[in-house]
Design a protein around this motif. Structure first.
Motif, mmCIF file in Angstrom:
data_model
loop_
_atom_site.group_PDB
_atom_site.id
_atom_site.type_symbol
_atom_site.label_atom_id
_atom_site.label_comp_id
_atom_site.label_asym_id
_atom_site.label_seq_id
_atom_site.Cartn_x
_atom_site.Cartn_y
_atom_site.Cartn_z
ATOM 1 N N TYR A 57 0.822 -1.213 0.000
ATOM 2 C CA TYR A 57 0.000 0.000 0.000
ATOM 3 C C TYR A 57 0.855 1.262 0.000
ATOM 4 C CZ TYR A 57 -4.085 -2.759 1.306
ATOM 5 O OH TYR A 57 -5.110 -3.664 1.319
ATOM 6 N N ILE A 58 0.286 2.312 -0.545
ATOM 7 C CA ILE A 58 0.817 3.665 -0.398
ATOM 8 C C ILE A 58 -0.310 4.487 0.201
ATOM 9 C CG2 ILE A 58 1.721 5.722 -1.548
ATOM 10 C CD1 ILE A 58 2.758 3.839 -3.768
ATOM 11 N N PHE A 59 -0.045 5.066 1.356
ATOM 12 C CA PHE A 59 -1.030 5.902 2.050
ATOM 13 C C PHE A 59 -0.665 7.359 1.799
ATOM 14 C CE2 PHE A 59 -2.169 7.673 6.480
ATOM 15 C CZ PHE A 59 -3.373 8.177 6.032
ATOM 16 N N ASP A 60 -1.489 8.049 1.027
ATOM 17 C CA ASP A 60 -1.280 9.469 0.755
ATOM 18 C C ASP A 60 -1.994 10.245 1.856
ATOM 19 O OD1 ASP A 60 -1.353 12.144 -0.193
ATOM 20 O OD2 ASP A 60 -1.146 11.437 -2.257
ATOM 21 N N VAL A 61 -1.224 10.812 2.767
ATOM 22 C CA VAL A 61 -1.771 11.485 3.945
ATOM 23 C C VAL A 61 -2.595 12.708 3.539
ATOM 24 C CG1 VAL A 61 -1.178 12.659 6.099
ATOM 25 C CG2 VAL A 61 0.141 10.662 5.359
ATOM 26 N N GLU A 62 -2.055 13.503 2.617
ATOM 27 C CA GLU A 62 -2.751 14.731 2.207
ATOM 28 C C GLU A 62 -4.053 14.443 1.464
ATOM 29 O OE1 GLU A 62 0.041 17.054 -0.004
ATOM 30 O OE2 GLU A 62 1.455 17.103 1.664
ATOM 31 N N GLU A 63 -4.025 13.454 0.588
ATOM 32 C CA GLU A 63 -5.213 13.113 -0.215
ATOM 33 C C GLU A 63 -6.165 12.176 0.524
ATOM 34 O OE1 GLU A 63 -5.990 14.444 -3.190
ATOM 35 O OE2 GLU A 63 -4.207 15.697 -2.952
ATOM 36 N N LYS A 64 -5.732 11.663 1.674
ATOM 37 C CA LYS A 64 -6.530 10.719 2.465
ATOM 38 C C LYS A 64 -6.983 9.541 1.609
ATOM 39 C CE LYS A 64 -8.174 14.340 5.521
ATOM 40 N NZ LYS A 64 -7.466 15.420 4.873
ATOM 41 N N SER A 65 -5.983 8.836 1.056
ATOM 42 C CA SER A 65 -6.306 7.697 0.202
ATOM 43 C C SER A 65 -5.224 6.629 0.317
ATOM 44 C CB SER A 65 -6.440 8.142 -1.252
ATOM 45 O OG SER A 65 -5.209 8.648 -1.728
ATOM 46 N N LEU A 66 -5.626 5.416 0.010
ATOM 47 C CA LEU A 66 -4.712 4.279 -0.097
ATOM 48 C C LEU A 66 -4.643 3.884 -1.552
ATOM 49 C CD1 LEU A 66 -5.851 1.948 2.827
ATOM 50 C CD2 LEU A 66 -3.598 2.970 2.568
ATOM 51 N N VAL A 67 -3.452 3.515 -2.007
ATOM 52 C CA VAL A 67 -3.284 3.030 -3.374
ATOM 53 C C VAL A 67 -2.607 1.674 -3.293
ATOM 54 C CG1 VAL A 67 -2.221 3.440 -5.621
ATOM 55 C CG2 VAL A 67 -3.068 5.377 -4.281
ATOM 56 N N ILE A 68 -3.166 0.715 -4.019
ATOM 57 C CA ILE A 68 -2.550 -0.602 -4.130
ATOM 58 C C ILE A 68 -2.797 -1.111 -5.544
ATOM 59 C CG2 ILE A 68 -4.582 -1.770 -3.145
ATOM 60 C CD1 ILE A 68 -2.499 -3.829 -1.985
ATOM 61 N N ASP A 69 -1.732 -1.507 -6.209
ATOM 62 C CA ASP A 69 -1.826 -2.046 -7.575
ATOM 63 C C ASP A 69 -2.674 -1.144 -8.472
ATOM 64 O OD1 ASP A 69 -0.328 -4.203 -6.653
ATOM 65 O OD2 ASP A 69 -2.115 -5.372 -6.183
ATOM 66 N N ASP A 70 -2.402 0.136 -8.477
ATOM 67 C CA ASP A 70 -3.114 1.133 -9.302
ATOM 68 C C ASP A 70 -4.594 1.273 -8.947
ATOM 69 O OD1 ASP A 70 -0.791 1.772 -10.701
ATOM 70 O OD2 ASP A 70 -1.115 0.128 -12.114
ATOM 71 N N THR A 71 -4.997 0.779 -7.786
ATOM 72 C CA THR A 71 -6.378 0.942 -7.326
ATOM 73 C C THR A 71 -6.394 1.989 -6.219
ATOM 74 O OG1 THR A 71 -6.884 -1.362 -7.825
ATOM 75 C CG2 THR A 71 -8.372 -0.221 -6.315
ATOM 76 N N LEU A 72 -7.225 3.013 -6.383
ATOM 77 C CA LEU A 72 -7.340 4.083 -5.403
ATOM 78 C C LEU A 72 -8.480 3.770 -4.436
ATOM 79 C CD1 LEU A 72 -6.468 6.993 -4.549
ATOM 80 C CD2 LEU A 72 -8.327 7.795 -6.007
#
Length: 152
Positions: A57-72
């Protein structure tokens, strides 16, 4: 009113120029060190845009989102707060009282413990795509985030 022009004294301006240049260099040095820091867990890194890497996972703190395998996967404000708290204390149990105070405390609301359980459940569903990441319940105490690829 007559203004008289005084001659510019370069010698008196030199300490200010040196201080400004030194401050600029220190700023650049600390900004470059801030771009990529590691937390306790080796595979959790923070980059300049406040994106935390946890497992796949990538947790974008500012955008408040998780990204995994190009899925937002968008997160609510409270889900993002919970994940930030758990990441900041990975492999450590956070009490229910602390979670309630940190997540709902600013709003001045009285929160029942069941709200924490529901919030954790919603976040667990978003973290289901990586089996090495889990939010575990420590009975009678609280919750902790566990990355099974890292000993902690």
């Amino acid at each position: 009113i007559t203004l008289m022009e005084a001659p510019f004294n370069y010698a008196s301006a030199l300490p200010f120029a040196i201080a400004a240049a030194g401050s600029g260099l220190l700023f650049i040095f600390f900004k470059s060190r801030q771009k990529r820091t590691r937390s306790k867990a080796e595979n959790i890194t923070v980059d300049a845009r406040q994106r935390l890497h946890l497992g796949r996972y990538i947790f974008d703190v500012e955008e408040k989102s998780l990204v995994i395998d190009d899925t937002l996967l968008p997160l609510t404000e409270k889900e993002a707060k919970l994940l930030s708290l758990l990441l900041a204390n990975i492999h450590q149990t956070i009490s229910r009282e602390t979670l309630m105070a940190e997540i709902w405390g600013e709003e001045g609301l009285v929160v029942i413990p069941k709200n924490i359980d529901v919030l954790v459940s919603k976040l667990r569903k978003k973290l289901i795509h990586d089996d090495s990441i889990a939010i575990t319940n420590v009975h009678g105490v609280g919750y902790k985030l566990v990355d099974m690829t890292v000993k902690g």
